[in-house]
Design an enzyme around this catalytic site. Structure first.
Site, PDB file in Angstrom:
ATOM      1  N   ASP A  12     -77.579  35.719 -15.791  1.00 28.01           N
ATOM      2  CA  ASP A  12     -78.259  35.570 -14.488  1.00 28.01           C
ATOM      3  C   ASP A  12     -77.419  34.903 -13.398  1.00 28.01           C
ATOM      4  O   ASP A  12     -76.765  33.891 -13.650  1.00 28.01           O
ATOM      5  CB  ASP A  12     -79.498  34.668 -14.596  1.00 28.01           C
ATOM      6  CG  ASP A  12     -80.382  34.981 -15.763  1.00 28.01           C
ATOM      7  OD1 ASP A  12     -80.133  35.961 -16.477  1.00 28.01           O
ATOM      8  OD2 ASP A  12     -81.336  34.206 -15.971  1.00 28.01           O
ATOM      9  N   GLU A 190     -89.712  35.712 -16.863  1.00 28.81           N
ATOM     10  CA  GLU A 190     -88.540  34.895 -16.536  1.00 28.81           C
ATOM     11  C   GLU A 190     -88.183  35.004 -15.047  1.00 28.81           C
ATOM     12  O   GLU A 190     -88.592  35.939 -14.362  1.00 28.81           O
ATOM     13  CB  GLU A 190     -87.336  35.352 -17.384  1.00 28.81           C
ATOM     14  CG  GLU A 190     -87.556  35.139 -18.871  1.00 28.81           C
ATOM     15  CD  GLU A 190     -86.384  35.547 -19.741  1.00 28.81           C
ATOM     16  OE1 GLU A 190     -86.165  34.893 -20.769  1.00 28.81           O
ATOM     17  OE2 GLU A 190     -85.684  36.527 -19.409  1.00 28.81           O
TER      18      GLU A 190
END
Ligand code: FRU
Length: 470
Positions: A12, A190
């Site tokens: 990420d 998430e």
């Protein structure tokens, strides 16, 4: 077109923030190897979101606590007391909030930097939010001007809830509300984000967008990048759409964990996000070395009203145009003639930007084959009969590293009779990003072709469609 670390594992993007002329890109990073582990915040800076310079690790794993995903803001008026700049005109500093992971529990922590993000100190009073649970992560913080307070949105990942907290100083947080379960709940929730966007062509009208990813992407639909459109009153987000309905920001399999930049100047006014170019189904096996993991290109976000409701549209940032080199324009030709021009001008490459306006004619399907070579091609097309955009990577190159990688992904795309179809495609060394009809549909797909596969052609070669402009 895409950021990759010089070496080692990345997932990420984190902490996207603009400060003193620099865009900061932090990211989930393993400083020690090409697989997930020792999660720390890697760091890169750019003045244009196009050319990035990787810097040393910003926030390293320490004392058995990994630094999971999170966000960063400019604390303009030193609300935190962390800022040490003595100048009376600017008393600001950068503050990051991230999930700390001990191997068992996850909680929220802050760190700050007084040297434009180069070095960071963890706050001695960490953690700042602790529920003593295992799956509580990915804090995204923003300043909520009407309430003069910081708000952070987090996820209770396995309960499929977003939980919001508020603070005056980024250190003491009180609970505001929960959202969910709603939409797609087929995996862990998430990397949430929450922001307000104006509605295109509707002066003064706006809605709030809550984006929440579903891990792993591609199981429920789309890349796993789900979003909700609704209202937010400083306390609670309320979804405009039926609770069971999921909207997807990207229909490829490889756009995940996207969050938006903080503190882009009001004079610019854009809301821009980036996402990790990956998917947890098979990320551990990507056949790249000595690095593994890429970020999407930065995309400008807008809301637009369609017959079915208000939807997110995404467009590549204009700054990418600075990468344009040799330029070939083809106008008002049949597909066959356009292919002849591409050939005669020797158009090929492992990095190409394609902007095409196509008149489908009576072709059942039409589009591009890119990164073609011996027995390799990636097909990006429109199926006019099914009203679909598709990307087929079954013969794109190395597809065998995981059985879930190879495949053909589709996205619904409205095509009215006689309507021109617009495709904006970024072909890169190991990925393609497709924006259809000015960002109404987006698909992001990794590909691993041979270096020598650099051809491009249009189909159908029968020439029943027409290139309006390429
Ligand atoms: C999303 C994610 C986050 C977590 C991070 C760990 O891809 O699973 O939820 O914070 O990656 O690297």
């Amino acid at each position: 077109f895409h950021f990759t670390p010089l070496k080692n594992w990345m997932n990420d993007q984190n902490g996207l923030v603009f400060y003193q002329g620099e865009y900061h890109l932090f990211f989930q990073y393993n400083p020690f190897g090409n697989e997930w582990g020792h999660m720390s915040w890697g760091h890169a800076v750019s003045r244009d979101m196009v050319h990035w310079k990787q810097l040393p690790v910003a926030i390293p794993e320490a004392n058995g606590v990994m630094i999971f995903s999170g966000s960063a803001v400019v604390d303009w008026h030193n609300s935190s007391g962390f800022c040490k700049n003595s100048s009376s005109s600017d008393n600001s500093c950068l503050v990051a909030i991230y999930a700390g992971y001990t191997g068992k529990l996850q909680n929220q922590n802050v760190a700050y930097s007084n040297d434009r993000g180069r070095t960071w100190k963890k706050y001695a009073g960490n953690p700042v939010i602790d529920l003593h649970i295992a799956d509580f992560r990915d804090p995204k913080v923003f300043w909520y001007q009407p309430g003069h307070k910081w708000i952070v949105v987090t996820v209770l990942a396995t309960e499929h809830k977003a939980r919001l907290f508020a603070s005056k100083d980024l250190k003491h947080w009180t609970t505001l509300s929960d959202f969910g379960p709603e939409g797609a709940v087929g995996g862990a929730w998430e990397c949430p984000d929450l922001f307000k966007l104006p509605i295109e062509n509707e002066h003064g009208q706006s809605r709030w967008v809550l984006s929440i990813d579903v891990n792993p992407g591609g199981i429920a639909g789309g890349s796993g990048n789900q979003y909700f459109v609704g209202s937010f009153d400083g306390r609670k987000f309320v979804n405009d759409n039926p609770a069971g309905k999921a909207l997807w920001a990207d229909y490829g399999k490889d756009f995940y964990a996207s969050t938006s930049f903080s503190d882009i100047p009001a004079s610019d006014g854009r809301r821009i996000w980036m996402g990790w170019f990956g998917n947890w189904q098979y990320a551990a096996r990507f056949p790249t070395t000595p690095w593994r993991g890429a970020q999407s290109i930065p995309r400008v976000l807008k809301l637009k009203r369609f017959p079915q409701g208000i939807r997110l549209i995404q467009q590549p940032v204009a700054e990418l145009e600075t990468l344009r080199g040799r330029h070939v324009t083809i106008e008002n030709e049949s597909v066959e003639a356009a292919n002849r021009v591409l050939q005669s001008k020797a158009v090929s490459g492992d990095t190409l930007e394609i902007e095409a306006t196509i008149e489908p004619g009576n072709a059942k399907s039409f589009g591009f084959e890119v990164r073609t070579g011996r027995a390799q091609q990636t097909t990006i097309g429109i199926d006019r009969v099914k009203s679909e955009l598709f990307v087929d990577r079954t013969r794109s190159g190395d597809t065998g590293f995981d059985p879930r990688f190879s495949g053909r992904q589709t996205a619904p795309l409205r095509i009215a009779a006689g309507q021109l179809v617009e495709l904006h495609i970024f072909v890169d060394r190991c990925s393609i990003e497709v924006f259809a009809n000015h960002g109404e549909r987006v698909m992001s797909e990794l590909i691993f072709p041979s270096v020598s596969s650099q051809g491009i052609r249009l189909f159908p070669s029968g020439g029943r469609g027409r290139i309006f402009r390429l």
